[in-house]
Design a protein around this motif. Structure first.
Motif, mmCIF file in Angstrom:
data_model
loop_
_atom_site.group_PDB
_atom_site.id
_atom_site.type_symbol
_atom_site.label_atom_id
_atom_site.label_comp_id
_atom_site.label_asym_id
_atom_site.label_seq_id
_atom_site.Cartn_x
_atom_site.Cartn_y
_atom_site.Cartn_z
ATOM 1 N N ALA A 1 0.909 -1.043 -0.089
ATOM 2 C CA ALA A 1 -0.047 -0.032 -0.050
ATOM 3 C C ALA A 1 0.750 1.131 0.296
ATOM 4 N N PHE A 2 0.442 1.992 -1.063
ATOM 5 C CA PHE A 2 1.492 3.376 -0.793
ATOM 6 C C PHE A 2 0.646 4.562 -1.227
ATOM 7 N N PRO A 3 1.187 5.546 -0.565
ATOM 8 C CA PRO A 3 0.400 7.085 -0.931
ATOM 9 C C PRO A 3 0.867 7.689 -1.933
ATOM 10 N N SER A 4 0.443 8.725 -2.287
ATOM 11 C CA SER A 4 0.892 9.467 -3.681
ATOM 12 C C SER A 4 1.942 10.303 -3.171
ATOM 13 N N ILE A 5 3.221 10.037 -3.745
ATOM 14 C CA ILE A 5 4.292 10.650 -3.241
ATOM 15 C C ILE A 5 4.495 11.829 -3.782
ATOM 16 N N SER A 6 4.648 13.079 -3.027
ATOM 17 C CA SER A 6 5.105 14.488 -3.272
ATOM 18 C C SER A 6 3.802 15.437 -3.827
ATOM 19 N N THR A 7 2.559 14.720 -3.841
ATOM 20 C CA THR A 7 1.465 15.332 -4.305
ATOM 21 C C THR A 7 0.630 16.428 -3.274
ATOM 22 N N ALA A 8 1.176 16.286 -2.137
ATOM 23 C CA ALA A 8 0.421 17.144 -1.332
ATOM 24 C C ALA A 8 1.448 18.239 -0.463
ATOM 25 N N ASP A 9 1.966 18.010 0.573
ATOM 26 C CA ASP A 9 3.077 19.182 0.943
ATOM 27 C C ASP A 9 3.911 19.444 -0.079
ATOM 28 N N PHE A 10 4.409 18.565 -0.964
ATOM 29 C CA PHE A 10 5.672 18.612 -1.886
ATOM 30 C C PHE A 10 5.053 19.368 -3.175
ATOM 31 N N GLN A 11 3.661 19.586 -3.334
ATOM 32 C CA GLN A 11 3.071 20.180 -4.478
ATOM 33 C C GLN A 11 3.200 19.564 -5.650
ATOM 34 N N PHE A 12 3.670 18.513 -6.068
ATOM 35 C CA PHE A 12 3.718 18.080 -7.375
ATOM 36 C C PHE A 12 2.459 18.016 -8.138
ATOM 37 N N ASP A 13 2.574 18.339 -9.399
ATOM 38 C CA ASP A 13 1.164 18.284 -9.939
ATOM 39 C C ASP A 13 0.634 17.185 -10.211
ATOM 40 N N LEU A 14 -0.838 17.146 -9.849
ATOM 41 C CA LEU A 14 -1.433 15.887 -9.961
ATOM 42 C C LEU A 14 -1.664 15.028 -11.301
ATOM 43 N N ASP A 15 -1.783 15.788 -12.326
ATOM 44 C CA ASP A 15 -1.958 15.320 -13.778
ATOM 45 C C ASP A 15 -0.543 14.400 -14.036
ATOM 46 N N ARG A 16 0.506 15.008 -13.871
ATOM 47 C CA ARG A 16 1.752 14.604 -14.248
ATOM 48 C C ARG A 16 2.085 13.305 -13.344
ATOM 49 N N ALA A 17 1.837 13.468 -11.844
ATOM 50 C CA ALA A 17 2.145 12.361 -11.051
ATOM 51 C C ALA A 17 1.557 11.215 -11.285
ATOM 52 N N SER A 18 -0.103 11.398 -11.985
ATOM 53 C CA SER A 18 -1.074 10.321 -11.993
ATOM 54 C C SER A 18 -0.407 9.508 -13.374
ATOM 55 N N ASP A 19 0.076 10.267 -14.327
ATOM 56 C CA ASP A 19 0.927 9.308 -15.436
ATOM 57 C C ASP A 19 2.069 8.607 -14.760
ATOM 58 N N ILE A 20 2.879 9.222 -14.060
ATOM 59 C CA ILE A 20 3.932 8.304 -13.632
ATOM 60 C C ILE A 20 3.567 7.161 -12.667
ATOM 61 N N ILE A 21 2.663 7.401 -11.954
ATOM 62 C CA ILE A 21 2.228 6.150 -11.048
ATOM 63 C C ILE A 21 1.593 5.076 -11.848
ATOM 64 N N VAL A 22 0.837 5.398 -12.899
ATOM 65 C CA VAL A 22 0.386 4.259 -13.726
ATOM 66 C C VAL A 22 1.413 3.571 -14.595
ATOM 67 N N ASP A 23 2.265 4.566 -15.434
ATOM 68 C CA ASP A 23 3.393 4.001 -15.923
ATOM 69 C C ASP A 23 4.100 2.976 -15.144
ATOM 70 N N THR A 24 4.629 3.425 -13.958
ATOM 71 C CA THR A 24 5.619 2.688 -13.310
ATOM 72 C C THR A 24 4.974 1.528 -12.593
ATOM 73 N N ALA A 25 3.633 1.600 -12.321
ATOM 74 C CA ALA A 25 3.165 0.440 -11.750
ATOM 75 C C ALA A 25 2.812 -0.509 -12.731
ATOM 76 N N ALA A 26 2.459 -0.329 -13.853
ATOM 77 C CA ALA A 26 2.261 -1.260 -15.101
ATOM 78 C C ALA A 26 3.499 -1.851 -15.460
ATOM 79 N N ASP A 27 4.747 -1.187 -15.504
ATOM 80 C CA ASP A 27 5.951 -1.777 -15.914
ATOM 81 C C ASP A 27 6.188 -2.913 -14.647
ATOM 82 N N PHE A 28 6.132 -2.416 -13.548
ATOM 83 C CA PHE A 28 6.346 -3.330 -12.445
ATOM 84 C C PHE A 28 5.610 -4.723 -12.333
ATOM 85 N N LEU A 29 4.345 -4.528 -12.493
ATOM 86 C CA LEU A 29 3.437 -5.650 -12.616
ATOM 87 C C LEU A 29 3.795 -6.710 -13.931
#
Ligand code: AR6
Length: 231
Positions: A39-67
């Motif tokens: 289980a993991f939280p969305s890294i950097s997207t609250a206090d660290f203010q990373f853009d959510l749209d870009r972060a979601s692309d990265i989460i989905v891409d890296t997770a898909a590769d890993f699976l």
């Protein structure tokens, strides 16, 4: 089941449904499944203010590769609110990519109470840490250190003094920790993502080329470290 169509993800509502939580909790309600679930939280997207749209692309891409690389593991992105925008974005994009939703899904809840409040077993959880690996601060870091008690602080110190952005460290959680006893969490993986918040030291001044590279590295490091525990 590489078939996104078999998982009605309710993406059109944009909300994160309670029934979905219950469905996934049932699927994960065994120690065997829990022991290969991160289980993991969305890294950097609250206090660290990373853009959510870009972060979601990265989460989905890296997770898909890993699976694709590893069988028998599950990844669960967690956030506190049913209205979480990052969960909605990730669900939508994962569904478009037809990622197997029994192996990668989103879950609404407190990452420190997944078993007792959400009925979800996950023996490994990730933390969106600070570079000093210090308790407190806020967000998910404060929640995890507080729920795990002093023993996480001590165990962390044994493993590392600090983290570079884009890296992570595995900390075995002592069995005396309430988080271990109550929730069945055996390992915490601290992850340091890129910081885009001008009010925090070393912020990246809106440099999303650098920021995206670091966030990608952070997720790859997290998933590889998780694989090394499960193996
Ligand atoms: N359970 C699940 N998700 C949570 C929880 C929780 N208990 N609490 C927060 N989130 P953040 P960052 C979600 O700010 O942006 C700290 O002070 C939250 O909604 O915790 O990487 C550290 O010490 C969001 O989606 O992490 C660092 O200095 C996600 O977790 C800094 O913040 C990450 O939000 C790190 O900032």
């Amino acid at each position: 089941v590489e078939d996104g169509m078999s998982c009605p993800m309710e993406v059109e509502k944009g909300l994160n449904d309670k029934n979905e939580n219950e469905k996934h909790a049932k699927e994960c309600d065994s120690d065997d499944v829990g022991s290969c679930t991160l289980a993991f939280p969305s890294i950097s997207t609250a206090d660290f203010q990373f853009d959510l749209d870009r972060a979601s692309d990265i989460i989905v891409d890296t997770a898909a590769d890993f699976l694709q690389k590893f069988d028998n593991i599950r990844l669960v992105l967690v956030d506190l609110s049913e209205k979480s925008r990052i969960l909605s974005l990730v669900k939508e994009k994962a569904s478009k990519k037809s990622i197997d939703c029994s192996r990668f899904f989103t879950f609404v809840g407190d990452i420190t109470q997944l078993h007792t409040k959400g009925g979800l077993r996950c023996s490994v959880i990730a933390n969106a840490a600070n570079w000093r690996l210090k308790p407190g601060g806020g967000g998910v870091n404060a929640a995890i250190f507080s729920a795990a008690g002093e023993s996480l602080h001590h165990a962390t110190k044994k493993c590392a003094d600090a983290l570079r952005p884009g890296t992570s460290v595995v900390v075995p959680l002592p069995s005396i920790s309430p988080l271990h006893q109550r929730e069945g969490v055996t390992h915490v993986i601290h992850v340091l993502g890129p910081n885009m918040n001008p009010m925090r030291p070393d912020y990246l001044k809106n440099d999303y080329i650098k920021g995206s590279k670091i966030l990608r590295e952070a997720y790859n490091s997290l998933f590889e470290n998780f694989a090394s525990i499960v193996r």
